[in-house]
Design a protein around this motif. Structure first.
Motif, PDB file in Angstrom:
ATOM      1  N   UNK A 186       0.838  -1.206   0.000  1.00 38.14           N
ATOM      2  CA  UNK A 186       0.000   0.000   0.000  1.00 38.14           C
ATOM      3  C   UNK A 186       0.873   1.255   0.000  1.00 38.14           C
ATOM      4  N   UNK A 187       1.961   1.246   0.773  1.00 40.61           N
ATOM      5  CA  UNK A 187       2.854   2.413   0.806  1.00 40.61           C
ATOM      6  C   UNK A 187       3.514   2.610  -0.548  1.00 40.61           C
ATOM      7  N   UNK A 188       3.955   1.538  -1.173  1.00 37.42           N
ATOM      8  CA  UNK A 188       4.574   1.653  -2.505  1.00 37.42           C
ATOM      9  C   UNK A 188       3.569   2.113  -3.549  1.00 37.42           C
ATOM     10  N   UNK A 189       2.341   1.606  -3.467  1.00 39.26           N
ATOM     11  CA  UNK A 189       1.305   2.030  -4.407  1.00 39.26           C
ATOM     12  C   UNK A 189       0.995   3.513  -4.237  1.00 39.26           C
ATOM     13  N   UNK A 190       0.897   3.974  -2.983  1.00 42.01           N
ATOM     14  CA  UNK A 190       0.676   5.393  -2.725  1.00 42.01           C
ATOM     15  C   UNK A 190       1.817   6.235  -3.280  1.00 42.01           C
ATOM     16  N   UNK A 191       3.057   5.770  -3.090  1.00 37.19           N
ATOM     17  CA  UNK A 191       4.215   6.510  -3.584  1.00 37.19           C
ATOM     18  C   UNK A 191       4.210   6.600  -5.106  1.00 37.19           C
ATOM     19  N   UNK A 192       3.864   5.506  -5.779  1.00 41.44           N
ATOM     20  CA  UNK A 192       3.814   5.513  -7.241  1.00 41.44           C
ATOM     21  C   UNK A 192       2.738   6.470  -7.734  1.00 41.44           C
ATOM     22  N   UNK A 193       1.577   6.443  -7.104  1.00 42.06           N
ATOM     23  CA  UNK A 193       0.489   7.326  -7.526  1.00 42.06           C
ATOM     24  C   UNK A 193       0.857   8.786  -7.286  1.00 42.06           C
ATOM     25  N   UNK A 194       1.446   9.090  -6.136  1.00 44.40           N
ATOM     26  CA  UNK A 194       1.813  10.482  -5.859  1.00 44.40           C
ATOM     27  C   UNK A 194       2.916  10.958  -6.811  1.00 44.40           C
ATOM     28  N   UNK A 195       3.870  10.099  -7.136  1.00 44.24           N
ATOM     29  CA  UNK A 195       4.909  10.494  -8.091  1.00 44.24           C
ATOM     30  C   UNK A 195       4.337  10.687  -9.491  1.00 44.24           C
ATOM     31  N   UNK A 196       3.355   9.871  -9.858  1.00 45.08           N
ATOM     32  CA  UNK A 196       2.715  10.028 -11.161  1.00 45.08           C
ATOM     33  C   UNK A 196       1.966  11.354 -11.242  1.00 45.08           C
ATOM     34  N   UNK A 197       1.250  11.692 -10.171  1.00 44.49           N
ATOM     35  CA  UNK A 197       0.538  12.976 -10.163  1.00 44.49           C
ATOM     36  C   UNK A 197       1.509  14.150 -10.191  1.00 44.49           C
ATOM     37  N   UNK A 198       2.597  14.046  -9.458  1.00 42.86           N
ATOM     38  CA  UNK A 198       3.594  15.120  -9.469  1.00 42.86           C
ATOM     39  C   UNK A 198       4.220  15.255 -10.856  1.00 42.86           C
ATOM     40  N   UNK A 199       4.454  14.130 -11.507  1.00 41.76           N
ATOM     41  CA  UNK A 199       5.018  14.173 -12.861  1.00 41.76           C
ATOM     42  C   UNK A 199       4.059  14.828 -13.839  1.00 41.76           C
ATOM     43  N   UNK A 200       2.769  14.559 -13.701  1.00 44.06           N
ATOM     44  CA  UNK A 200       1.781  15.201 -14.573  1.00 44.06           C
ATOM     45  C   UNK A 200       1.736  16.712 -14.331  1.00 44.06           C
ATOM     46  N   UNK A 201       1.837  17.120 -13.062  1.00 40.88           N
ATOM     47  CA  UNK A 201       1.841  18.555 -12.765  1.00 40.88           C
ATOM     48  C   UNK A 201       3.080  19.221 -13.351  1.00 40.88           C
ATOM     49  N   UNK A 202       4.224  18.576 -13.224  1.00 43.89           N
ATOM     50  CA  UNK A 202       5.452  19.143 -13.779  1.00 43.89           C
ATOM     51  C   UNK A 202       5.361  19.207 -15.298  1.00 43.89           C
ATOM     52  N   UNK A 203       4.779  18.189 -15.909  1.00 48.00           N
ATOM     53  CA  UNK A 203       4.611  18.189 -17.365  1.00 48.00           C
ATOM     54  C   UNK A 203       3.696  19.330 -17.802  1.00 48.00           C
TER      55      UNK A 203
END
Length: 111
Positions: free
Chosen positions: A35-52
């Motif tokens: 669950x912690x790894x899944x949360x980290x992947x989702x948060x990094x994906x959202x941050x990457x979309x914001x940066x993009x």
């Protein structure tokens, strides 16, 4: 051999509750890590979309500034600069050939 199997069977059923609890605890720990790894992947994906998205906005702003720069730079001529008080300088006023430039520069070879 039969005694070893019987001993293992007795030992297992004697500690069955502890073994089951240990397996459940290990499963819970693995689920929490997942669950912690899944949360980290989702948060990094959202941050990457914001940066993009921010990168796209900055690219658009840079393109607009670049077109403005090109349009302004085409209108600059020596006559328009002299009308604003600028005068054309000589390159020799800025470059002096001294010993600090080295022997190659004094010999006529440019660096």
């Amino acid at each position: 051999m039969t005694k070893a199997i019987a001993h293992t069977y007795t030992t297992f059923y004697g500690y069955r509750r502890q073994i089951s609890l240990a397996l459940m605890a290990a499963s819970m720990v693995c689920a929490l890590i997942y669950a912690a790894n899944l949360y980290r992947v989702i948060s990094h994906t959202l941050a990457l979309r914001q940066v993009t998205a921010q990168t796209a906005i900055l690219d658009t702003a840079i393109s607009k500034l670049d077109t403005q720069y090109i349009s302004i730079s085409h209108t600059i001529t020596p006559e328009s600069l002299s009308a604003r008080g600028f005068e054309q300088g000589k390159v020799s006023a800025f470059i002096s050939r001294t010993a600090s430039l080295g022997r190659i520069a004094l010999a006529g070879h440019e660096l």
